[in-house]
Each structure stands twice: as C-alpha cells, then as structure tokens.
Scaffold this motif. Structure first.
Motif, PDB file in Angstrom:
ATOM      1  N   SER B  13     -24.124  42.581   1.938  1.00 17.05           N
ATOM      2  CA  SER B  13     -24.884  42.718   0.745  1.00 17.05           C
ATOM      3  C   SER B  13     -25.708  41.451   0.222  1.00 17.05           C
ATOM      4  O   SER B  13     -26.931  41.777   0.170  1.00 17.05           O
ATOM      5  CB  SER B  13     -24.178  43.463  -0.363  1.00 17.05           C
ATOM      6  OG  SER B  13     -23.411  44.453  -0.047  1.00 17.05           O
ATOM      7  N   PHE B  14     -24.963  40.520   0.480  1.00 13.74           N
ATOM      8  CA  PHE B  14     -25.495  39.238   0.155  1.00 13.74           C
ATOM      9  C   PHE B  14     -26.711  39.242   0.729  1.00 13.74           C
ATOM     10  O   PHE B  14     -27.826  38.749   0.562  1.00 13.74           O
ATOM     11  CB  PHE B  14     -24.516  38.100  -0.146  1.00 13.74           C
ATOM     12  CG  PHE B  14     -25.048  36.857  -0.509  1.00 13.74           C
ATOM     13  CD1 PHE B  14     -25.503  36.781  -2.097  1.00 13.74           C
ATOM     14  CD2 PHE B  14     -25.334  35.721   0.150  1.00 13.74           C
ATOM     15  CE1 PHE B  14     -25.914  35.479  -2.629  1.00 13.74           C
ATOM     16  CE2 PHE B  14     -25.615  34.462  -0.367  1.00 13.74           C
ATOM     17  CZ  PHE B  14     -26.144  34.544  -1.585  1.00 13.74           C
ATOM     18  N   LYS B  16     -28.461  40.925   2.905  1.00 10.16           N
ATOM     19  CA  LYS B  16     -29.505  42.004   2.757  1.00 10.16           C
ATOM     20  C   LYS B  16     -30.247  41.565   1.364  1.00 10.16           C
ATOM     21  O   LYS B  16     -31.466  41.723   1.272  1.00 10.16           O
ATOM     22  CB  LYS B  16     -28.941  43.382   2.482  1.00 10.16           C
ATOM     23  CG  LYS B  16     -28.433  44.157   4.040  1.00 10.16           C
ATOM     24  CD  LYS B  16     -27.604  45.242   3.796  1.00 10.16           C
ATOM     25  CE  LYS B  16     -28.480  46.505   3.376  1.00 10.16           C
ATOM     26  NZ  LYS B  16     -27.609  47.654   3.396  1.00 10.16           N
ATOM     27  N   ALA B  17     -29.524  41.240   0.337  1.00  3.58           N
ATOM     28  CA  ALA B  17     -30.457  40.999  -0.778  1.00  3.58           C
ATOM     29  C   ALA B  17     -31.280  39.932  -0.748  1.00  3.58           C
ATOM     30  O   ALA B  17     -32.238  39.773  -1.500  1.00  3.58           O
ATOM     31  CB  ALA B  17     -29.208  40.595  -1.908  1.00  3.58           C
ATOM     32  N   LEU B  18     -31.020  38.873   0.180  1.00  2.00           N
ATOM     33  CA  LEU B  18     -31.604  37.681   0.230  1.00  2.00           C
ATOM     34  C   LEU B  18     -32.957  37.557   1.142  1.00  2.00           C
ATOM     35  O   LEU B  18     -33.506  36.794   1.809  1.00  2.00           O
ATOM     36  CB  LEU B  18     -30.897  36.508   0.363  1.00  2.00           C
ATOM     37  CG  LEU B  18     -30.054  36.116  -0.811  1.00  2.00           C
ATOM     38  CD1 LEU B  18     -29.243  34.866  -0.720  1.00  2.00           C
ATOM     39  CD2 LEU B  18     -30.776  35.955  -2.092  1.00  2.00           C
ATOM     40  N   ALA B  19     -32.907  38.758   2.033  1.00  3.61           N
ATOM     41  CA  ALA B  19     -33.606  39.040   3.364  1.00  3.61           C
ATOM     42  C   ALA B  19     -34.566  38.815   3.379  1.00  3.61           C
ATOM     43  O   ALA B  19     -35.701  38.240   4.174  1.00  3.61           O
ATOM     44  CB  ALA B  19     -33.414  40.662   4.082  1.00  3.61           C
ATOM     45  N   THR B  20     -35.420  38.970   2.068  1.00  9.70           N
ATOM     46  CA  THR B  20     -37.170  38.887   1.873  1.00  9.70           C
ATOM     47  C   THR B  20     -37.272  37.656   1.057  1.00  9.70           C
ATOM     48  O   THR B  20     -38.503  37.195   0.810  1.00  9.70           O
ATOM     49  CB  THR B  20     -37.609  40.016   1.130  1.00  9.70           C
ATOM     50  OG1 THR B  20     -36.763  40.193  -0.165  1.00  9.70           O
ATOM     51  CG2 THR B  20     -37.422  41.258   1.838  1.00  9.70           C
ATOM     52  N   LEU B  21     -36.073  36.986   0.769  1.00  9.50           N
ATOM     53  CA  LEU B  21     -36.444  35.595   0.198  1.00  9.50           C
ATOM     54  C   LEU B  21     -37.306  34.740   0.825  1.00  9.50           C
ATOM     55  O   LEU B  21     -38.459  33.877   0.427  1.00  9.50           O
ATOM     56  CB  LEU B  21     -35.174  34.817  -0.136  1.00  9.50           C
ATOM     57  CG  LEU B  21     -35.256  33.799  -1.271  1.00  9.50           C
ATOM     58  CD1 LEU B  21     -35.695  34.426  -2.638  1.00  9.50           C
ATOM     59  CD2 LEU B  21     -33.937  32.945  -1.509  1.00  9.50           C
ATOM     60  N   ALA B  23     -39.974  35.418   2.650  1.00  8.64           N
ATOM     61  CA  ALA B  23     -41.367  35.744   2.459  1.00  8.64           C
ATOM     62  C   ALA B  23     -41.860  35.098   1.132  1.00  8.64           C
ATOM     63  O   ALA B  23     -43.025  34.584   1.124  1.00  8.64           O
ATOM     64  CB  ALA B  23     -41.188  37.203   2.318  1.00  8.64           C
TER      65      ALA B  23
END
Lengths: 172, 444
Positions: B13-14, B16-21, B23
């Motif tokens: 989850s962590f 996935k949560a930061l996947a777009t950081l 960008a």
C-alpha cells in the motif's frame, strides 16, 4: 493481473497516467498564476461570452468577487493539480476540476451564434475544456487514487480504524 | 501487532501510495528549470571603469541582471552602483579589495570582465575555474601564453566570449554577405585605420579619483600611483597600446571576413608627439599584415593598419578593395560601396524588411570623397544604426549562449587570432623586424 470485475493492471496504469497529466496541467496553470505578479482574471471575465457572460462580467467589476475568483484560480488550480498528481482526495479533486472546467467552458463556449474568442485551434461545441472535463470524469469514475496515490494510505487507515472499532473488547 | 501478511500488504500500500510522487518531483524540477530560463542571467562585473559602465548601460536588462561589483577604484564603483541602481533597482554588493570574493558567490552565474588588459587572463581564468560564464572585454589577453591559458580554462563547458562587438553588428554581417556574394569581386587589399587627435590621457579621472578618495593608494594592486592606474593604456606593463585598443577590432574583422589569419606582419611606429608624459607605448603605429590565399582573396591578401594620435582626419574605418568595387565600413555605423569605374558612391544603409529582417539598401547618394567624412560629420550616421547597439547585441548573445546553448558571436578562436596579431604587431614595431606567424601560434 485482473482486479475482481475491475480494469486490468495496464488499464489502471493508463488511468493513473491520465490523472497525473491532467494534474500536471492544473498544477502548472495555478503555479504560473501564483508566480506571475499581479495576475488577475479580470480581463478574462470582462471578455466573457455566452449565456453566463453578464454574470462573469459582474464578477470582473466587483472587487471582492474578483479577489475570490483570483484566489480560487491561483490556489484552486494548484491544489487540485497537486492532489490529482498525488492521488490525494482524488474524487473531491476531480469534482473541483470538473466544476472549474465547466466554468471555463461556459465563459467562452464555442457554440453556434456565440462570438467565440479565438485561440489556437478551431472548435464547435467540443473544445479542450470539454475534453479535459470528460477525462477527469473518467478518472473520477474509476477512483484511481485507490490504485496509486495517497488515497491508498487514507483508505488503509480508515479500514484499520473501522476494524479496531468493530472488534469486541476481549476484557469485557 | 501486524501479521507478516498484513505487513506485506502495508508495504505494498505504501509503495502504491507513493507511486506518483516522482511525477510531482519531475514537475518541481521542470518548473525550477523553467524559472532559471526565464529570469535574467545573474551576473557580477569585475572592472567597472569607463568600458565596464558602457557595458552596464547597454546591457539588456531583461536578459542579464548585475548584482555585484568588484573594482579597486572608488569612483568607478560608485558610477557602476548608480547605473545598476537606476537600471535594475538593485543595490549591488561591492567588492573593493578582492574580486575572488565576488567569484565565491554561488548565486552569480556569470561575470563581465572589463579590467586593464594585463589582468584579463588572471581574472578570466579564476572566473572560469570558479564555474562562472565569462564575458571578457577585448583584447583577449596581454600575451599569447595567457590567451592559451584562457582557452584551456574555457574548455570546462562554461560560456566564454570576448567583446569584439563587430561580430554583433548587423552592418558587418551584411557587408560580409555582400563581399562573399562577389559584389566587389576578389579582395586583395584591405586598408584599415583609426585616427585621433588627442593625447589619449584620462587626467580628469585622476582628479575625480583624488576628490572621491583622497587617501586611495593603488599600490597593493600593482599600480605604483594613480597616473599608472588611470592611464594604464599608456604603459607597456599593462597595455599592448594602439594595436590592442584599436587595431584589434579591425584585425578581428579582416580575419573574420577573409576566413584566414595573417602569416607575417611588419610594423613601424614610435612615440613621436607625446614624449614628455612618461608613456611607454607608441602614439603612432603602422602595420602591414600578410594573409595567405583565402575564400575572398584567392591569391593572398595584404591588410594595412595605421593609428595616429595627432590628426583625426578619416576617423576610423575598414576599406575592402575588391576587383569590382570597394566597401568602406566607417565608424561602425556606415557602409559605402564604390563600384570600380564609377564616380559616385553608393551608400548602403541597413533597414528593416516588412518581416523585420535587416536588409541592405543601396542608393546613389554622394560623391566619392575620402570616405565621405566631411559629409558624414555634418550629417551624422547615415545608416540610422546606433553605434552602441552591438554592445547590447553581444551581451544578448552571451545570455542566450548561457540559457539556450546558442553559439557566441566571437569565438575563442576569433579572439585568440586577433590577440595573436596584436601581440606580434608590437614585437614587429619594437624590434623593427618582420615577424612570422606560423599556424601553431593560432592553435588552441
């Protein structure tokens, strides 16, 4: 990999990318306005066309309303953009983005009989605001913040909090 | 306590949560880069005397912003401070004792150097080593070795430009185009001259300096007195004399137009008039430069230069004498074309086309006299060009090179070639001998 009844992984990736690029656009629009000294929506509002033109023009002439519109544009665009990029409060951000896009569209609608303000490109009913509006709508429908974004953590935190609350007190 | 499975889900989850950081990071980086491109080049000036202040006054304020001044002279610092305050609304930081402190400033990207010639190489090399982009006034340096040191230091990827401003003068670009198209035929002789009638002294500045700072002592910086500091151009220790201060511009043009460099130089001159004031550089200089065959001169080319300080007739010009005609580029603002066998001169003026591009217009306008000087003096520049415009253009080009990687108008090779001829010209004059200029001398 395929989520139960939902989109496939590559489809999810495509939707997340769509959300990120729309977010980038919003964030940059807000950032540019924040960076520009003395930016104001006044000239844009004063030059409004279409059925809501009078309402927009009144805002251009009312200092307080104009101030609010300016703040909403500068910070609204930037915050919505950042949230879309990060996948935080995604659904709320999508709704905010759609509302703003609808207002932009209605301030200068490319309709038959409306003296549409020329820009790059040629449009009839469908302009780039409309296209972005429906892109955001797609992002909203699939709630991509739960696929990749800070919403994942928010969801996880809520789920655990609800689970702790619902668990029986063993000492009771 | 989380079960291993819960911990695994948490990690996922962590991520996935930061996947777009990234960008957002990319956005921040590109926005920062864009800001860097938009804002003026942050610069300091080292040497803010008369030439330095001309550069400050002509600098395009949207392209470059001066934040710091290094100069040992209190009066020059004050003048520069005033110009910067008026033009950019900035209170510039002043470095009166040590220019290297200015170079330590990380917020400055570039320096403009307009110090006396003998210090060019030291200051420019220090600036390049400090990671600054460098615009240095001409002539490149006092000696060939120093030029080579500068060229070596400039290999660090920083922009390095020497202020031969004719490269940024549209009149010269148009004249070169005219010559290359063969309008005046083959060119076997170029006559250049720069004539003045004054002692070349700046004694008024000595008085101003004494008044502004009565206790100022320049000896810590290598000048035993105010006379040598202010009139440094008159002393061999600091200056290469008339060839460096005047001929360098014109020899730079003949190198540029001919597409070659001299292989031999002869010189003559001396201190004829101003014998009493202690100067050690010549007040009359005559040069003959022999060029190899080149694109506009298939059989070879001889360029003459004269600079005198006792008669201002003819002012200054470069005269390209071709087999079909002559082009005279006078005072950096006027061009005249004389067709062979015609009595009338054709005056050439640079105007703007409908598309905003500079174009040359030719019209029969006046009789051929000695470069039309008398008429010109009465009428002023006839082309409508501002003599100072090339200063703006060369600094604009410098900033463009920094921001967008565009080529500088005066390259290291151009500057070194002109400097080599100037330095060897003085050898020729002082040793009364023909000096050979082998290709190795020009090698970078």
């Amino acid at each position: 990999m395929k989520a139960e009844g939902g989109p496939r992984a590559y489809q999810q990736v495509a939707l997340v990318l769509l959300r990120v690029v729309v977010g980038w656009h919003f964030l940059y629009e807000g950032y540019i306005k924040l960076m520009a000294r003395h930016w104001s929506a006044q000239s844009y509002l004063a030059d409004a066309r279409g059925p809501l033109a009078e309402w927009f023009k009144q805002m251009a002439e009312a200092p307080r309303a104009l101030q609010a519109v300016n703040l909403l544009n500068e910070w609204g665009l930037a915050l919505i953009g950042a949230c879309l990029m990060l996948g935080f409060a995604t659904r709320l951000s999508c709704l905010g983005a759609m509302a703003m896009l609808a207002l932009y569209y209605l301030s200068n609608p490319p309709w038959i009989g409306v003296l549409h303000r020329a820009g790059e490109g040629n449009y009839l009913y469908v302009d780039k605001n409309v296209i972005e509006f429906f892109a955001v709508a797609a992002v909203l429908m699939f709630n991509t913040g739960r696929v990749a974004g800070l919403d994942v953590l928010v969801h996880e935190w809520r789920r655990r909090r609800n689970r702790v609350r619902s668990e029986p007190d063993v000492d009771a | 306590m989380l079960t291993p499975e819960e911990a695994k889900i948490g990690r996922r989850s962590f991520l996935k949560a930061l996947a777009t950081l990234p960008a957002l990071g990319a956005f921040g980086w590109t926005a920062y880069r864009e800001r860097l491109h938009e804002r003026p080049v942050q610069a300091g000036i080292i040497g803010s005397g008369s030439e330095g202040c001309v550069l400050l006054e002509q600098a395009p304020e949207k392209a470059i912003e001066f934040k710091a001044i290094a100069d040992i002279r209190p009066d020059s610092r004050k003048n520069a401070l005033d110009v910067i305050k008026k033009k950019w609304g900035v209170q510039a930081e002043v470095y009166p004792d040590d220019y290297t402190k200015l170079l330590e400033r990380r917020d400055l990207e570039a320096v403009v150097i307009a110090v006396p010639l003998w210090m060019h190489a030291k200051v420019a090399v220090d600036a390049l080593h400090a990671g600054k982009h460098v615009f240095c006034e001409k002539t490149m340096a006092y000696s060939v070795e120093q030029c080579q040191q500068m060229a070596t230091a400039a290999r660090n990827g920083k922009v390095f430009q020497i202020g031969h401003q004719r490269h940024s003068n549209r009149l010269y670009a148009q004249a070169l185009d005219t010559i290359q198209k063969g309008l005046i035929g083959e060119v076997y002789h170029v006559r250049t001259l720069w004539h003045r009638n004054n002692d070349w002294r700046r004694d008024d500045q000595i008085k101003a300096l004494q008044k502004a700072a009565p206790r100022f002592d320049p000896s810590p910086w290598g000048y035993p007195n105010l006379e040598e500091l202010v009139n440094w151009r008159l002393y061999r220790k600091y200056s290469q004399g008339l060839p460096a201060e005047l001929a360098s511009h014109q020899l730079d043009v003949t190198n540029w137009f001919s597409g070659t460099v001299p292989m031999r130089i002869e010189g003559s001159g001396g201190i004829y008039k101003w014998k009493e004031d202690g100067r050690t550089i010549e007040d009359h200089v005559y040069l003959i430069c022999e060029y190899p065959p080149g694109p506009i001169s298939p059989g070879g080319l001889t360029v003459t230069f004269s600079s005198i300080t006792t008669n201002a007739f003819d002012n200054y010009y470069e005269q390209f004498m071709g087999t079909k005609g002559t082009i005279i580029l006078s005072g950096e603002t006027d061009a005249m074309l004389f067709k062979e066998g015609e009595a009338a001169a054709t005056e050439i003026a640079v105007t703007q086309s409908a598309a905003g591009e500079p174009v040359m217009e030719a019209s029969r306008s006046r009789l051929a006299d000695a470069a039309g000087t008398a008429i010109q003096a009465a009428q002023g520049p006839t082309s409508g060009l501002d003599r100072l415009e090339p200063y703006r253009m060369e600094l604009e080009a410098f900033c463009s090179a920094i921001k967008f990687g565009t080529p500088v108008p005066c390259t290291v090779r151009d500057a070194l070639s002109a400097a080599v001829v100037v330095i060897k010209a003085n050898e020729a004059i002082r040793n009364r001998q023909t000096v050979e200029l082998p290709p190795d001398l020009y090698r970078i």
